[in-house]
Design an enzyme around this catalytic site. Structure first.
Site, short mmCIF file in Angstrom:
data_model
loop_
_atom_site.label_atom_id
_atom_site.label_comp_id
_atom_site.label_asym_id
_atom_site.label_seq_id
_atom_site.Cartn_x
_atom_site.Cartn_y
_atom_site.Cartn_z
N ASP A 153 0.82 -1.22 0.00
CA ASP A 153 0.00 0.00 0.00
C ASP A 153 0.84 1.27 0.00
O ASP A 153 0.43 2.29 0.53
CB ASP A 153 -0.97 0.02 1.20
N LYS A 181 2.14 2.01 -5.17
CA LYS A 181 2.89 1.53 -6.34
C LYS A 181 2.15 1.79 -7.64
O LYS A 181 2.74 2.10 -8.66
CB LYS A 181 3.16 0.02 -6.21
N GLY A 240 -4.05 -4.32 -4.44
CA GLY A 240 -5.04 -3.36 -4.92
C GLY A 240 -4.34 -2.09 -5.34
O GLY A 240 -3.64 -1.48 -4.54
N HIS A 241 -4.46 -1.74 -6.58
CA HIS A 241 -3.85 -0.50 -7.07
C HIS A 241 -4.95 0.48 -7.43
O HIS A 241 -5.82 0.16 -8.24
CB HIS A 241 -3.03 -0.75 -8.34
N GLN A 298 2.32 -6.06 -3.04
CA GLN A 298 2.61 -6.08 -1.60
C GLN A 298 3.90 -5.29 -1.33
O GLN A 298 4.11 -4.28 -1.97
CB GLN A 298 2.69 -7.52 -1.06
P1 IMP Z 1 -2.45 -12.78 1.83
O1 IMP Z 1 -1.51 -12.14 0.88
O2 IMP Z 1 -3.89 -12.61 1.45
O3 IMP Z 1 -2.08 -14.20 2.13
O4 IMP Z 1 -2.31 -12.00 3.24
C1 IMP Z 1 -1.15 -12.09 4.05
C2 IMP Z 1 -0.81 -10.75 4.68
O5 IMP Z 1 -0.42 -9.84 3.66
C3 IMP Z 1 -1.99 -10.07 5.40
O6 IMP Z 1 -1.49 -9.38 6.53
C4 IMP Z 1 -2.52 -9.09 4.37
O7 IMP Z 1 -3.18 -8.00 4.98
C5 IMP Z 1 -1.22 -8.67 3.71
N1 IMP Z 1 -1.42 -8.20 2.34
C6 IMP Z 1 -1.63 -8.94 1.22
N2 IMP Z 1 -1.74 -8.17 0.14
C7 IMP Z 1 -1.56 -6.90 0.55
C8 IMP Z 1 -1.52 -5.65 -0.13
O8 IMP Z 1 -1.64 -5.53 -1.35
N3 IMP Z 1 -1.30 -4.57 0.65
C9 IMP Z 1 -1.10 -4.66 1.99
N4 IMP Z 1 -1.11 -5.80 2.66
C10 IMP Z 1 -1.35 -6.92 1.95
#
Ligand code: IMP
Length: 424
Positions: free
Chosen positions: A13, A16, A40-41, A223
């Site tokens: 977040d 990017k 999410g962009h 991420q």
């Molecule tokens: P997962 O990627 O859904 O397995 O989630 C694992 C961890 O990564 C959790 O704490 C999510 O909130 C975090 N996470 C996954 N994708 C994002 C993102 O795009 N932005 C911020 N945190 C993320």
């Protein structure tokens, strides 16, 4: 050497999408290299607000080929939905290319993630529940189904039958859920396959040819560094590898092609989901950053945890990714604070750390050591050049680059394309 890598240096977040959109102008290919629709962009382009989760934001440019590389996990239902949403907005998606090697997120991945997160109770990871972890797990266990399997109905069915036998046992015997039906999955996925087929190609070969022809390739991470499976705050991480090294492994190109590694740095820090976060502020400052920065997840709508900028994490990200420059986002959110703080080190068990602590329990109890700088009270979102910014805001940016040890090339002061100001 025309390839660049753009990635998040914090817990995701960082903005990017905004940075990729700004830099994409000069690119011929934009390649997403890991994760799935957990990202999410948000991009504002020509007055339109777009939320992209899987498709690289390069899709908004007519001259760019957008690539989903082999290291991404693809939920075909979601991909088709996102393509249709873009089409409805008049965006041409014909230049989207998906690697046949990318693994599929299947219905049982979503189902299993739901029940396992619930089972973990207070130890839950707080995932986005998009099936990311289970899909990467099956990839490593070598029972995953790949995009290319969609185009051989016999193989797809065979592989599905094998894996579903085990998944249904887990769902019914351990979690007391209903089993999933292979026929229904096949029926749905065959239809999705026919819609995806024109977009599937050998993306490694495509990028190689592009690079040979002198085309510019941007490898876009999702991420962030601290969510990296190996280098992040394990187990509170995602199941993929956002650090720069994986961009090459996923896209299938060699390290000699890359000459820029751009780290996206939010001017403060946020985190969604569980896990340690030394500069988290649960009081007024955190609340204010969250409100001013509109810090709610693009995917899950969850409120993000907020805190001051952490230069220890910045240095860690610089080291792990070999950053050549920083793109600072959301500097405008810091307007109105009389004093601003930067974490320069941690205190844990009576010792001082200015690098990422080597043991996770130290990081869990790390107390931030802060440096304070004068803030600026005026809004800055209408500035048209870096020199236009208040002296205190410029000092803050220069201090970040000094503490992280990497030059800042762009500062962003709002969501629109023109609100990105080149530095120096
Ligand atoms: P997962 O990627 O859904 O397995 O989630 C694992 C961890 O990564 C959790 O704490 C999510 O909130 C975090 N996470 C996954 N994708 C994002 C993102 O795009 N932005 C911020 N945190 C993320």
């Amino acid at each position: 050497m025309p390839a660049s890598i753009v990635l998040g240096t914090q817990w995701g977040d960082e903005g990017k999408g905004k940075a990729v959109d700004y830099l994409a102008d000069r690119m011929d290919f934009v390649v997403r290299y890991q994760g799935g629709n957990n990202a999410g962009h948000t991009v504002i382009a020509e007055g339109r607000l777009l939320k992209l989760q899987l498709i690289p934001s390069g899709i908004l440019y007519d001259h760019i080929t957008s690539v989903i590389a082999g290291g991404v996990v693809v939920d075909p239902r979601h991909l088709i939905k996102e393509m249709n949403e873009l089409r409805a907005l008049g965006v041409d998606v014909s230049r989207l290319v998906v690697s046949g090697n990318a693994h599929l997120i299947m219905p049982y991945h979503l189902e299993l993630e739901k029940v396992t997160e619930r089972f973990l109770g207070k130890n839950a990871l707080g995932t986005t529940k998009r099936g990311i972890g289970p899909a990467y797990g099956d990839k490593a266990a070598r029972i995953g189904l790949r995009v290319q399997d969609l185009f051989d109905a016999k193989i797809f069915r065979e592989k599905l039958d094998v894996v579903l036998r085990e998944k249904n046992l887990i769902l019914t015997k351990i979690y007391n859920r209903l089993p999933l039906d292979a026929d229904r999955i096949v029926e749905e996925y065959v239809d999705l396959a026919s819609q995806l087929e024109p977009h599937v190609a050998d993306t490694g070969a495509l990028l190689y040819r592009g690079l040979q022809d002198g085309k510019h390739v941007m490898l876009e991470g999702a991420q962030g560094t601290l969510l990296d499976l190996d280098h992040g705050t394990y187990p509170f991480v995602t199941s993929s590898t956002p650090v720069a090294g994986y961009a090459l492994a996923s896209a299938g190109i060699g390290p000699r092609e890359v000459d820029r590694v751009i780290g996206i740095v939010k001017a403060y820090v946020t985190r969604v989901g569980a896990g340690p976060f030394p500069t988290e502020d649960v009081d007024e400052t955190g609340e204010r950053l969250g409100v001013r920065g509109n810090e709610f997840g693009t995917v899950t709508g969850r409120k993000r945890r907020c805190g001051w900028f952490d230069a220890v994490l910045g240095r860690y990200a610089a080291r792990l990714n070999g950053l050549t420059e920083l793109f600072v986002t959301k500097l405008d959110v810091l307007s109105g604070f009389e004093r601003v703080r930067i974490c320069t080190g941690y205190r844990a068990d009576g010792a001082l750390y200015d690098d990422f602590p080597p043991h996770q329990s130290l990081f869990h109890k790390a107390e931030p050591v802060y440096e304070e700088l004068d803030g600026w009270m005026e809004e800055i979102d209408e500035a048209t050049s870096f020199e236009d910014l208040p002296k205190e805001a410029r000092t803050y940016v220069h201090r970040l680059e000094e503490l992280v040890g990497v030059p800042v090339s762009v500062v962003s002061i709002g969501p629109a394309r023109q609100q990105s100001l080149p530095v120096g």
